[in-house]
Design a protein around this motif. Structure first.
Motif, PDB file in Angstrom:
ATOM      1  N   LEU A  72       0.714  -1.262   0.272  1.00 56.61           N
ATOM      2  CA  LEU A  72       0.219   0.532  -0.050  1.00 56.61           C
ATOM      3  C   LEU A  72       0.833   1.537  -0.334  1.00 56.61           C
ATOM      4  O   LEU A  72       1.980   1.099   0.500  1.00 56.61           O
ATOM      5  N   SER A  73       0.588   2.079  -0.540  1.00 50.48           N
ATOM      6  CA  SER A  73       1.137   3.837  -0.691  1.00 50.48           C
ATOM      7  C   SER A  73       0.789   4.380   0.591  1.00 50.48           C
ATOM      8  O   SER A  73      -0.074   3.349   1.924  1.00 50.48           O
ATOM      9  N   ARG A  74       1.966   4.816   1.152  1.00 49.75           N
ATOM     10  CA  ARG A  74       1.730   5.642   2.768  1.00 49.75           C
ATOM     11  C   ARG A  74       0.182   6.232   2.749  1.00 49.75           C
ATOM     12  O   ARG A  74       0.165   5.693   4.301  1.00 49.75           O
ATOM     13  N   ASP A  75      -0.389   6.682   2.386  1.00 52.64           N
ATOM     14  CA  ASP A  75      -1.714   7.600   2.685  1.00 52.64           C
ATOM     15  C   ASP A  75      -3.224   6.002   2.432  1.00 52.64           C
ATOM     16  O   ASP A  75      -4.458   6.300   2.350  1.00 52.64           O
ATOM     17  N   SER A  76      -1.994   4.847   1.839  1.00 54.70           N
ATOM     18  CA  SER A  76      -3.272   3.616   1.891  1.00 54.70           C
ATOM     19  C   SER A  76      -4.082   4.069   0.950  1.00 54.70           C
ATOM     20  O   SER A  76      -5.310   3.067   0.693  1.00 54.70           O
ATOM     21  N   ARG A  77      -4.045   5.193  -0.278  1.00 51.03           N
ATOM     22  CA  ARG A  77      -5.423   5.339  -1.013  1.00 51.03           C
ATOM     23  C   ARG A  77      -4.801   4.193  -2.656  1.00 51.03           C
ATOM     24  O   ARG A  77      -5.231   4.010  -3.075  1.00 51.03           O
ATOM     25  N   PHE A  78      -3.539   4.130  -3.018  1.00 48.68           N
ATOM     26  CA  PHE A  78      -2.870   2.792  -3.637  1.00 48.68           C
ATOM     27  C   PHE A  78      -3.116   2.181  -3.277  1.00 48.68           C
ATOM     28  O   PHE A  78      -2.341   1.477  -2.068  1.00 48.68           O
ATOM     29  N   ALA A  79      -3.032   0.951  -3.694  1.00 52.07           N
ATOM     30  CA  ALA A  79      -1.953  -0.694  -3.753  1.00 52.07           C
ATOM     31  C   ALA A  79      -1.627  -1.137  -5.235  1.00 52.07           C
ATOM     32  O   ALA A  79      -2.213  -0.768  -5.928  1.00 52.07           O
ATOM     33  N   LEU A  80      -0.335  -1.113  -5.108  1.00 50.46           N
ATOM     34  CA  LEU A  80       0.194  -1.947  -6.553  1.00 50.46           C
ATOM     35  C   LEU A  80       0.716  -3.409  -6.027  1.00 50.46           C
ATOM     36  O   LEU A  80       0.854  -4.243  -4.742  1.00 50.46           O
ATOM     37  N   VAL A  81      -0.440  -4.081  -7.099  1.00 49.35           N
ATOM     38  CA  VAL A  81      -0.358  -5.084  -7.196  1.00 49.35           C
ATOM     39  C   VAL A  81       0.354  -6.093  -8.080  1.00 49.35           C
ATOM     40  O   VAL A  81       0.723  -5.809  -9.638  1.00 49.35           O
TER      41      VAL A  81
END
Length: 112
Positions: A72-81
């Motif tokens: 997850l990104s630091r702000d938890s908005r984006f996920a790298l899958v």
């Protein structure tokens, strides 16, 4: 299973085979990559002083490839899958959209 730091089981989670999961940085959701080619988001809430998973408001994203790992990104908005098909994907979890695909990476482990 959701474990307490003392070693007791807080909640069982049945029916899904999970390849990887991550907890949002604020501790308010869990993202799970399932063997059924789905990305599932579950809300985490406090009940009697312990965290619990809730299927209420569960969101599911369909995948064309088997997903193997997530971060997850630091702000938890984006996920790298990471997918089994030599592709990385960036998902916007708030808008529920696939933002970017990166093709051609070589996978040697189940980690990104």
């Amino acid at each position: 299973l959701l474990w307490h730091e003392g070693g007791t089981v807080l909640q069982s989670w049945h029916g899904l085979r999970v390849n990887d999961l991550a907890v949002g940085h604020k501790g308010n959701f869990v993202i799970a990559l399932c063997a059924e080619r789905r990305i599932r988001l579950y809300r985490l809430f406090q009940s009697e002083g312990s965290p619990k998973l809730s299927g209420v408001g569960e969101r599911t994203f369909a995948e064309s490839e088997l997903s193997t790992s997530v971060t997850l990104s630091r702000d938890s908005r984006f996920a790298l899958v990471n997918t089994h098909g030599a592709e990385l994907q960036i998902w916007d979890l708030e808008d529920e959209t696939l933002v970017q695909r990166f093709r051609g990476q070589r996978q040697t482990r189940f980690m990104i």
